[in-house]
Motif scaffolding. Structure first.
Motif, mmCIF file in Angstrom:
data_model
loop_
_atom_site.group_PDB
_atom_site.id
_atom_site.type_symbol
_atom_site.label_atom_id
_atom_site.label_comp_id
_atom_site.label_asym_id
_atom_site.label_seq_id
_atom_site.Cartn_x
_atom_site.Cartn_y
_atom_site.Cartn_z
ATOM 1 N N PRO A 212 0.830 -1.218 0.000
ATOM 2 C CA PRO A 212 0.000 0.000 0.000
ATOM 3 C C PRO A 212 0.860 1.262 0.000
ATOM 4 O O PRO A 212 1.868 1.355 0.695
ATOM 5 C CB PRO A 212 -0.800 -0.130 1.311
ATOM 6 C CG PRO A 212 -0.823 -1.601 1.592
ATOM 7 C CD PRO A 212 0.495 -2.128 1.099
ATOM 8 N N GLY A 213 0.456 2.215 -0.799
ATOM 9 C CA GLY A 213 1.153 3.500 -0.855
ATOM 10 C C GLY A 213 2.309 3.567 -1.821
ATOM 11 O O GLY A 213 2.874 4.644 -2.026
ATOM 12 N N THR A 221 -8.481 0.185 -8.555
ATOM 13 C CA THR A 221 -9.024 -0.580 -7.437
ATOM 14 C C THR A 221 -8.403 -1.971 -7.472
ATOM 15 O O THR A 221 -8.415 -2.630 -8.517
ATOM 16 C CB THR A 221 -10.557 -0.708 -7.535
ATOM 17 O OG1 THR A 221 -11.140 0.591 -7.544
ATOM 18 C CG2 THR A 221 -11.112 -1.506 -6.365
#
Length: 334
Positions: A212-213, A221
């Motif tokens: 994530p990130g 998505t």
């Protein structure tokens, strides 16, 4: 959503004054089509109306409009530029540019337009020019009119009080469903992040996705699931499907499910010509319509590119998707 719209919304929300530059009319050969936009502030310019000396002159004019607008609300201007020797460009045509000074007072219609486009609704934007121009007006398009369009209605000259720019701004985002989080899938996601599309990236192996990130893609998505068939069944009509998992058998089952739908805009399957022949034989044995099988793009990517590095495959695949988008638009389909 139109790429310029969130940038405009953010600038106005921060209290900045900007000039929205629109190609109101393109005559003959021009670098960009009518409706193309650029945002100019005192320090920067975002997006492009075609580059070159035309864009430099447009930025110069826009900054003068910014200055003039400090004294006159709703400062607007129309100007025609011939794209010949005077501008050092070889296009040979001409463009009429519309300059609109906007500030926080325009945030209302900008936000409304953004919400409508996010909801998939086309919108007509009307902008008047003259000594005392009206506020920007948003309205519903005529029934059956969904495609983007831009028309400049001017009287005897650009300074005529009756000059009016009306444009239909239509959602351009197309839906992509990408199966497979391997090296090519990751490379393709990075390319698709720069395009006007909404991407659902699917794999059963959650650990395959980037942490994530680390992947900056606002249109993405990520979905980890062991039941991709249900996602195919729930996909919207006219989805662009890309199948590139680590398992040939899973690729086959996914392709079968997509072909059975029949309402897809594009189906691309990574692989070789041998893989295609095998799939064709097995799909025919499943009773899949030969016309549907012929629509399947396998090997994935435009002809003539043979390099198999993930980044080059991704660019080739994205180019093929864009070819399909253009072809579908010419036939009146998204």
């Amino acid at each position: 959503m139109e790429a310029w719209l969130p940038d405009l919304q953010q600038l106005l929300a921060h209290g900045d004054a900007v000039v929205l530059v629109t190609v109101a009319r393109a005559e003959g050969s021009a670098p960009r089509e009518a409706g193309t936009k650029m945002i100019v502030t005192r320090e920067s310019a975002k997006h492009t109306i075609g580059g070159g000396h035309l864009e430099w002159k447009a930025i110069e004019t826009a900054r003068q409009v910014l200055k003039d607008g400090m004294r006159t609300p709703r400062t607007r201007r129309l100007e025609r530029f011939a794209l010949g020797p005077s501008l050092g460009q070889c296009c040979g045509g001409a463009v009429v540019l519309a300059f609109e000074r906007l500030d926080v007072g325009d945030l209302g219609w900008v936000t409304s337009l953004a919400k409508r486009l996010a909801a998939g609704q086309s919108t007509v934007r009307s902008v008047s020019f003259g000594a005392a121009p009206d506020a920007v007006l948003l309205s519903e398009p005529e029934p059956g009119v969904e495609r983007a369009d831009c028309l400049l209605w001017d009287g005897p000259g650009f300074e005529a009080s009756g000059a009016l720019l009306t444009e239909t701004i239509a959602p351009r985002d197309f839906a992509v469903m990408l199966f497979g989080a391997g090296h090519v899938g990751a490379a393709l996601v990075r390319v698709l992040a720069t395009l006007p599309c909404r991407v659902r990236w699917i794999d059963g192996r959650d650990a395959q996705f980037p942490p994530p990130g680390t992947l900056h893609a606002a249109n993405l998505t990520i979905e980890a699931t062991d039941d991709p068939n249900s996602l195919i069944d729930d996909a919207t009509p006219r989805t662009y499907f890309i199948v590139m998992t680590h398992d040939h058998e899973r690729d086959f089952e996914l392709a079968t499910r997509i072909l059975l739908r029949g309402d897809y805009a594009f189906l691309g399957v990574i692989g070789s010509h041998t893989k295609r022949k095998q799939f064709e034989h097995r799909l025919a044995a499943r009773g899949i319509d030969p016309a549907q099988i012929a629509r399947m793009k396998c090997p994935l990517g435009v002809d003539g590119i043979v390099d198999k590095s993930p980044e080059i495959i991704a660019i080739s695949a994205a180019a093929q998707i864009l070819q399909a988008v253009e072809a579908n638009a010419q036939h009146g389909a998204p």
